[in-house]
Scaffold this motif. Sequence first.
Motif: not given
Length: 283
Positions: A81, A84, A86, A89, A96, A116-117, A120-121, A124
């Motif tokens: 990501p 990516l 943002i 959010e 995005v 890519q999303v 990203y998740y 986290q």
Amino acid sequence: MARKVTIAQGTVQEENAGLEAAAYAKEVLGISNRKLQKAVRTKGLLVNGRQVHSKSKLRTGDQVSILLPLAEQVKIQVADPAKLKILYEDPWLLGVEKRAGLPTYALQGDKGLANQVVGYYLAQGLKITPRPLHRLDTPTSGVVVFAKDAETQTLMNKAWELGMVRRFYYALCAGQFAETREINVSLGKEAVTRVTPIQVHQSFTELEVELITGRTHQIRRHLAMLGHPLLGDKRYGEKQKKNSRLALHATCVSFTHPRNQEQELEIHSPIPYEALIVYFESH
């Protein structure tokens, strides 16, 4: 019996009455062919709580649900990501920016925005299925909005059905497009595009385009029909410079927040003038 989860729901509005259940799932609920096939195979295509054939005709007010067993949910490959961008959010939505040339959702491999999303998740510590609420053509850049859960996706799909989501684009078209026009020309189904000139140049025009309906390649096809194809459009336009890109960028998506009716949300993506400068220099 395997436990199933609802991945999308919708209430059929009058303008969608007569659609086949499969067509409604894909065109209105945004379900991919792959997910739809799995739902049909596992008896998860429901109308008013009952399993139906994919070609069943829908009526106004029908409740359409798409369910998948947990074990059958489509897996998606993870992509880095790092690139990516943002735009917005919160706990329910992710906005995005898609770059030109990147598909919204890759059916194979990891070369899509949704991949890519997912990355990203995961970075986290979140295991969330990417749920794009709409898509952009691969050569188009700009705002794409994802829901983070099935309920938010359902609420947003309903808002889309009711025409409560507005989408704006920046575009460059060939020729002098001097007056604001609303193009209402069917593309198999009703298709409406509102076009406003921003600045008219000698051989091209900068436009603000509002997409009222969302048919495949709608903006590109409508402008080409009028003799003003988008610059860089290799499919509907004239031959362009070798390294030119499609001059179409999704600048804004606006709607009432599905979880907070008092919040009017606008998600913006700045116009990529640097990527389009070749057109200003050559005209």
